[in-house]
Design a protein around this motif. Structure first.
Motif, mmCIF file in Angstrom:
data_model
loop_
_atom_site.group_PDB
_atom_site.id
_atom_site.type_symbol
_atom_site.label_atom_id
_atom_site.label_comp_id
_atom_site.label_asym_id
_atom_site.label_seq_id
_atom_site.Cartn_x
_atom_site.Cartn_y
_atom_site.Cartn_z
ATOM 1 N N GLU A 104 0.872 -1.178 0.000
ATOM 2 C CA GLU A 104 0.000 0.000 0.000
ATOM 3 C C GLU A 104 0.908 1.226 0.000
ATOM 4 N N GLY A 105 0.893 1.968 -1.111
ATOM 5 C CA GLY A 105 1.788 3.111 -1.250
ATOM 6 C C GLY A 105 3.025 2.766 -2.063
ATOM 7 N N VAL A 106 2.800 2.258 -3.284
ATOM 8 C CA VAL A 106 3.942 1.864 -4.116
ATOM 9 C C VAL A 106 4.815 3.065 -4.468
ATOM 10 N N THR A 107 4.181 4.210 -4.719
ATOM 11 C CA THR A 107 4.949 5.418 -5.040
ATOM 12 C C THR A 107 5.781 5.850 -3.845
ATOM 13 N N GLY A 108 5.171 5.756 -2.654
ATOM 14 C CA GLY A 108 5.901 6.113 -1.443
ATOM 15 C C GLY A 108 7.110 5.237 -1.229
ATOM 16 N N CYS A 109 6.988 3.946 -1.530
ATOM 17 C CA CYS A 109 8.122 3.042 -1.398
ATOM 18 C C CYS A 109 9.200 3.384 -2.431
ATOM 19 N N ALA A 110 8.799 3.569 -3.669
ATOM 20 C CA ALA A 110 9.764 3.844 -4.733
ATOM 21 C C ALA A 110 10.520 5.147 -4.488
ATOM 22 N N ASP A 135 10.792 6.454 -1.318
ATOM 23 C CA ASP A 135 11.137 6.427 0.106
ATOM 24 C C ASP A 135 10.434 7.543 0.866
ATOM 25 N N LEU A 136 9.127 7.642 0.644
ATOM 26 C CA LEU A 136 8.278 8.602 1.334
ATOM 27 C C LEU A 136 7.541 7.892 2.469
ATOM 28 N N PRO A 137 6.948 8.632 3.414
ATOM 29 C CA PRO A 137 6.334 7.988 4.589
ATOM 30 C C PRO A 137 5.107 7.136 4.278
ATOM 31 N N ASP A 138 4.839 6.209 5.202
ATOM 32 C CA ASP A 138 3.575 5.481 5.313
ATOM 33 C C ASP A 138 3.324 4.441 4.236
ATOM 34 N N ALA A 139 4.355 3.909 3.590
ATOM 35 C CA ALA A 139 4.163 2.718 2.767
ATOM 36 C C ALA A 139 4.021 1.509 3.695
ATOM 37 N N LEU A 140 3.034 0.663 3.418
ATOM 38 C CA LEU A 140 2.698 -0.449 4.299
ATOM 39 C C LEU A 140 2.492 -1.730 3.503
ATOM 40 N N SER A 141 2.651 -2.850 4.172
ATOM 41 C CA SER A 141 2.138 -4.127 3.682
ATOM 42 C C SER A 141 0.910 -4.460 4.514
ATOM 43 N N VAL A 142 -0.214 -4.750 3.851
ATOM 44 C CA VAL A 142 -1.500 -4.864 4.548
ATOM 45 C C VAL A 142 -2.199 -6.164 4.162
ATOM 46 N N LEU A 143 -2.842 -6.775 5.159
ATOM 47 C CA LEU A 143 -3.558 -8.037 4.954
ATOM 48 C C LEU A 143 -4.734 -8.112 5.916
#
Length: 324
Positions: free
Chosen positions: A99-105, A107-115
């Protein structure tokens, strides 16, 4: 604990002790995605998370069915895929490996893995579309915010219920061009706005945890699958949420009808989107206001996760060390 809570029958989710397993799965996906932080490649970051989550899910003793699946073209974790070993309870599975692929790419805040896990039939099936959303935390009268009200009306009602002037209300909104008019209206009436670059699952959780985050309300639109995952979290935390599908093309309306949505203009509460006993887990990929990101150290990897359950209204914050 009330007598009703103490005597409530345990569900299959409890019997299979999936609470810890769900956290292990998001941890694996988050660690895989963290290897791609700041490298500018959204596709590879997402695919790494998908592969890791899929592999972990296949090892769990349950009969899982993906009802909210990966939407970015992956062959794994797609809608209706069966996961798990095939032994154990029937579970509906909702995934957002990153969740938040752009944030991960970036390195911005609040990228998560969610289930999320739910009893079979417990999650609303939604098309790949946007959803209008509004969410507030617990402790307010039912129905004080509503998607049919204007942003000004919702803010005024919320401020009155909280007992503060409008200028002390803090709203959370995704930083998107489509929210330009919403932002203009909020700022015109003096509301403080926290803009998130990505990830409206985290935004809804922020609003539900107002005492910790200082955010009073989440407003705007985001993905419908993410809306269902956010509703699972809201069921566990408490609070109020509404969602309404944005079906602005014939193809989206046909998809909604095909998956069995009877009223294309319906407003859904958190309970409508996620009912029965549900579990939610998220692990931070990048550092955010909700969770710390994955720390990759020479001899270990440290993860930060949250696990919630609706039946017990339990929230567990888990810091785990994984030896390399």
């Amino acid at each position: 604990m009330s007598d009703a809570r103490a005597q409530a029958p345990e569900t299959e989710i409890v019997d299979r002790n999936l609470t810890l397993e769900i956290a292990r799965i998001t941890e694996r996906a988050a660690i895989a995605a963290a290897g791609w932080r700041g490298k500018g490649d959204e596709m590879r970051a997402d695919q790494a998370a998908v592969e890791a989550m899929h592999d972990a899910l296949t090892r769990i003793d349950f009969k899982g069915k993906v009802v909210i699946g990966e939407m970015r073209g992956s062959e794994k974790l797609g809608l209706d895929e069966e996961v798990g070993t095939g032994r154990g309870p029937d579970i509906d599975v909702a995934v957002d490996p990153l969740e938040g692929v752009t944030g991960c790419a970036k390195d911005l805040p609040d990228a998560l893995s969610v289930l999320a896990f739910a009893e079979r039939g417990g999650l609303l099936h939604v098309p790949d579309a946007y959803m209008e959303k509004i969410a507030i935390g617990p402790g307010y009268p039912e129905g004080i915010v509503d998607l049919d009200k204007s942003p000004r009306e919702n803010i005024e009602t919320l401020a009155k219920a909280k007992g503060v002037p409008i200028t002390e209300i803090v709203a959370c909104v995704l930083d998107r061009p489509r929210h330009a008019s919403l932002l203009a209206e909020l700022r015109e009436i003096g509301v403080a706005v926290k803009l998130l670059p990505d990830g409206d699952i985290a935004a809804v959780i922020h609003a539900a945890n107002s005492d910790d985050t200082g955010i009073d309300i989440y407003m705007g639109s985001g993905g419908a699958p993410e809306g269902v995952l956010a509703a699972v979290a809201m069921r566990c935390i408490g609070g109020q949420m509404q969602g309404r599908l944005i079906l602005d093309t014939a193809a989206k309306r046909e998809q909604a009808e095909r998956i069995g949505i009877p009223d294309l203009k319906a407003k859904y509460s958190a309970e409508d989107m996620a009912h029965g006993d549900v579990l939610f887990a998220a692990t931070g990929v990048t550092k955010g206001s909700l969770l710390n990101g994955v720390k990759i150290l020479p001899r270990k990897i440290v993860t930060s996760s949250v696990v919630m359950r609706s039946w017990s209204k339990t929230t567990r914050w888990i810091t785990a060390e994984h030896q390399r």
